[in-house]
Scaffold this active site. Structure first.
Site, mmCIF file in Angstrom:
data_model
loop_
_atom_site.group_PDB
_atom_site.id
_atom_site.type_symbol
_atom_site.label_atom_id
_atom_site.label_comp_id
_atom_site.label_asym_id
_atom_site.label_seq_id
_atom_site.Cartn_x
_atom_site.Cartn_y
_atom_site.Cartn_z
ATOM 1 N N LYS A 97 9.500 9.314 -10.856
ATOM 2 C CA LYS A 97 9.546 10.183 -12.035
ATOM 3 C C LYS A 97 10.806 11.038 -12.110
ATOM 4 O O LYS A 97 11.077 11.649 -13.155
ATOM 5 C CB LYS A 97 8.294 11.048 -12.079
ATOM 6 N N LYS A 121 10.243 16.526 -5.944
ATOM 7 C CA LYS A 121 9.111 15.706 -6.361
ATOM 8 C C LYS A 121 8.361 15.104 -5.185
ATOM 9 O O LYS A 121 8.964 14.615 -4.234
ATOM 10 C CB LYS A 121 9.604 14.572 -7.282
ATOM 11 N N SER A 148 2.847 15.593 -12.042
ATOM 12 C CA SER A 148 3.000 14.161 -11.756
ATOM 13 C C SER A 148 2.159 13.297 -12.695
ATOM 14 O O SER A 148 1.576 12.298 -12.289
ATOM 15 C CB SER A 148 2.632 13.858 -10.291
ATOM 16 N N SER A 186 5.501 8.262 -6.800
ATOM 17 C CA SER A 186 5.827 9.109 -7.961
ATOM 18 C C SER A 186 7.207 9.746 -7.915
ATOM 19 O O SER A 186 7.605 10.410 -8.877
ATOM 20 C CB SER A 186 4.772 10.208 -8.107
#
Length: 372
Positions: free
Chosen positions: A62, A218, A114, A59
């Site tokens: 992102k 993140k 997320s 993720s």
């Protein structure tokens, strides 16, 4: 082993480093397959481990999705949730088909919770399809110099052709953190979306609470990618990025690497914004000369040894012609460390200077110096 003990071992290993890169000795190995620490201001690499090996990124994908969403749409843009964004596998903000949300709520849902569904909604809104958005992601990555990165989707669910490197991901994150809206989003601990139902978005990134100066970025995890983490922290005006890929001790390793980097590389002020760096002559102006200044503060993280080896080079005109406008660019200042270019910024005018009018020219003629 406690975090403090680990950090002490890392400090010992860093004693034997060269100026360009923090190198951990063979006696100590962090658990990440790949890792990097990068200075946001300059892009200088302060630590590296296998930084050019291609890895799945989960993720942390992102980061690029969020950056493009912010670059291509205003935060207040209304977005209608498409059918393909509903029920996407994995982390979710539980979007409903035809639901209307602001782009900012999708961005916060993407980066804090997320949301894979938020990623698809953003991608589809921006480019019309996930496939076209992936092309946009790859184009943006290449422009940033992320040559070993390939995106297939906007969320990071595993695909054999979806990969990056620690270095590329740091480059992408650095660019994202230069976007004020992105920087604000990733340091937010809680966002309340303007919608019914699931609207309280708590940030999954523990760095914001656990680490001194932590302000992003993140988390990511899939079975294939392992634990991936991009962290950022700011201390004394210096912001650093740490990327670890496939790291069972993702937070612990990131905190130690950042702690050591902040200890070893301390802020050094090279130029202050609006401080005169040189006086230049003005041709045909109501003033004969003016001072030019740095466009911004230049504060770089350096070791104590490096601080005496910094060299600044001015590339500016010696004479400029009026009229001159405040903020007008006159050249550049380049900062070097032992021959390596660290940073470049503009040199600009600090004031307006009008062109001489007829009266000024008559005055000059009358009061000009006569030969003896």
């Amino acid at each position: 082993m406690k975090r403090r003990q680990i950090c002490i071992l890392i400090v010992i290993s860093l004693f034997f480093t060269v100026h360009a890169t923090v190198a951990i000795g063979q006696t100590l190995a962090i658990s990440a397959s790949s890792a990097i620490v990068m200075d946001v201001k300059t892009g200088r690499v302060l630590y590296k481990k296998n930084i050019n090996e291609r890895k799945p990124m989960a993720s942390t994908t992102k980061i690029m999705t969020g950056l493009l969403g912010l670059e291509k749409c205003s935060l207040d843009k209304n977005v209608k949730v498409p059918k393909n964004a509903v029920g996407v596998e994995g982390s979710s903000i539980y979007l409903n088909y035809d639901e209307n949300l602001k782009m900012k709520d999708l961005i916060y849902g993407l980066m804090l919770r997320s949301g894979n569904d938020a990623a698809v909604a953003i991608a589809t809104h921006v480019s019309g399809s996930v496939e076209k958005f992936a092309q946009l992601m790859n184009e943006r990555a290449k422009k940033l110099g992320a040559k070993n990165t390939n995106f297939v989707n906007p969320h990071g669910l595993h695909h054999k052709d979806h990969y990056t490197t620690a270095y590329d991901l740091a480059l992408i994150t650095r660019e994202a953190l230069m976007n004020p809206n992105f920087k604000e989003v990733v340091k937010t601990k809680l966002w309340v979306a303007d919608r019914e139902g699931y609207k309280y978005f708590y940030n999954k990134n523990k760095t914001l609470k656990q680490f001194d100066g932590g302000d992003g970025v993140k988390t990511g995890y899939t079975k294939v990618a392992g634990r991936c983490l991009v962290t950022s922290a700011t201390r004394n005006g210096v912001q650093l990025i740490c990327v670890v890929l496939n790291d069972p001790n993702w937070f612990q390793d990131s905190y130690c690497l950042l702690d050591v980097a902040f200890d070893k590389y301390t802020p050094f002020s090279i130029l202050k914004k609006d401080a005169v760096v040189k006086m230049i002559d003005v041709e045909n102006g109501k003033k004969n000369c003016t001072g030019v200044v740095s466009k911004e503060n230049i504060m770089l993280p350096l070791t104590e040894e490096e601080k005496g080896k910094i060299r600044t080079v001015l590339e500016i005109k010696e004479i400029c012609k009026a009229p001159i406008k405040r903020g007008q660019r006159f050249g550049k200042v380049k900062i070097y460390l032992e021959g390596d270019l660290l940073y470049t910024t503009d040199i600009i005018a600090r004031e307006d200077i009008e062109e001489k009018d007829f009266k000024d020219k008559v005055w000059d003629f009358v009061h000009r110096k006569k030969p003896i």
